[in-house]
Design a protein around this motif. Structure first.
Motif, PDB file in Angstrom:
ATOM      1  N   SER A 128       0.523  -1.160  -0.010  1.00 51.76           N
ATOM      2  CA  SER A 128      -0.251   0.193   0.124  1.00 51.76           C
ATOM      3  C   SER A 128       0.959   0.965   0.403  1.00 51.76           C
ATOM      4  O   SER A 128       2.251   1.014   0.084  1.00 51.76           O
ATOM      5  N   ARG A 209      -5.930  -5.246   6.895  1.00 51.38           N
ATOM      6  CA  ARG A 209      -6.333  -5.786   5.393  1.00 51.38           C
ATOM      7  C   ARG A 209      -7.913  -5.230   5.592  1.00 51.38           C
ATOM      8  O   ARG A 209      -8.082  -6.562   4.083  1.00 51.38           O
ATOM      9  N   ARG A 212      -8.702  -4.727   1.335  1.00 44.96           N
ATOM     10  CA  ARG A 212      -7.923  -6.037   0.634  1.00 44.96           C
ATOM     11  C   ARG A 212      -9.012  -7.250   0.609  1.00 44.96           C
ATOM     12  O   ARG A 212      -9.402  -7.795  -0.424  1.00 44.96           O
ATOM     13  N   CYS A 222      -6.994  -6.597  -5.476  1.00 41.32           N
ATOM     14  CA  CYS A 222      -6.801  -5.001  -5.243  1.00 41.32           C
ATOM     15  C   CYS A 222      -5.564  -5.201  -5.866  1.00 41.32           C
ATOM     16  O   CYS A 222      -4.218  -5.306  -5.180  1.00 41.32           O
TER      17      CYS A 222
END
Length: 266
Positions: A128, A209, A212, A222
């Protein structure tokens, strides 16, 4: 006749004050920005900490931060100046100070800010990117992370399919993943290509997460995940890998959003 406690003992025992100035000794060292609570507990257990000239090894001892004189290895512990930074985290960095696998970390971006005990506020995983805050103000950090404040985090997410209204609605209704029901506060389409889409997702909690896992529950991959805002603080045009201090107005807005400052009424 009830035995009176000495002034020194009274500063080491008792309950926390409502204003947060009376705290446990490990918490005091953390709030002063000297070290983490875990590190403080080690220092205390090793007999390296004194309060008002007396060695304290009791991890549950309470101290008055306004009155007590705390020393480590004979040196006074004083509050560090509060620092508040924002980073545009690049993809591929892990959110930790030292990585046992030797991977690059977010601290590689902070080399120009040689500030001890500076910690990230929350995390972004390795894949990320986007807005990540750092501070040595533990009260501020905990308020931003407290799920009860419902401080919104906004993400721009690229997925491997064309997202329609039904899928976006499912993200906010809730998706079951590994025994948990996960959902976004809001999800809307930003733009679509031939094979993928960019969507904007808002969360008011921070489960591991989360976005995701919601997408995995919808059989959606993703491709990119960028945090673009925390509360009213936007990433703006901050370059990838760049760091800057928060402005006074930005800090005040975040503090208000986290419930640390009350909005004034006219």
């Amino acid at each position: 006749m009830r035995e009176r406690r000495s002034p020194q003992k009274s500063r080491l025992r008792g309950k926390a004050d409502t204003d947060g100035k009376r705290v446990t000794l490990p918490r005091a060292l953390s709030k002063l920005g000297y070290c983490s609570r875990t590190q403080a507990e080690r220092l205390i257990a090793d007999g390296r900490v004194t309060v008002d000239g007396r060695k304290v090894i009791d991890l549950s001892a309470w101290v008055d931060m306004d009155a007590a004189r705390i020393k480590v290895d004979g040196k006074d512990v004083v509050a560090e100046a509060k620092i508040y930074l924002m980073l545009n985290k690049p993809r591929g960095l892990v959110t930790t100070r030292d990585d046992p696998e030797g991977r690059p970390t977010v601290y590689d971006c902070l080399k120009d800010f040689d500030i001890p005990h500076l910690s990230p506020v929350g995390r972004l995983d390795k894949a990320s990117e986007g807005l990540l805050l750092f501070t040595n103000d533990t009260t501020f950090a905990q308020a931003l992370l407290d799920p009860l404040t419902h401080l919104t985090k906004t993400y721009h997410v690229q997925v491997d399919r064309i997202m329609d209204d039904e899928l976006l609605a499912e993200m906010t209704y809730g998706v079951r993943h590994d025994g948990e029901v996960l959902k976004a506060t809001s999800a809307k389409l930003l733009r679509s290509g031939d094979k993928n889409s960019w969507i904007e997702v808002e969360l008011d909690e921070g489960r591991n997460r989360q976005i995701r896992r919601i997408l995995e529950g919808l059989d959606t991959e993703c491709l990119r995940l960028v945090r673009v805002a925390i509360g009213g603080l936007g990433l703006g045009d901050l370059a990838k890998g760049a760091v800057r201090p928060l402005t006074e107005a930005e800090l005040k807005d975040l503090r208000r959003g986290a419930g640390l400052e009350k909005t004034r009424r006219n």
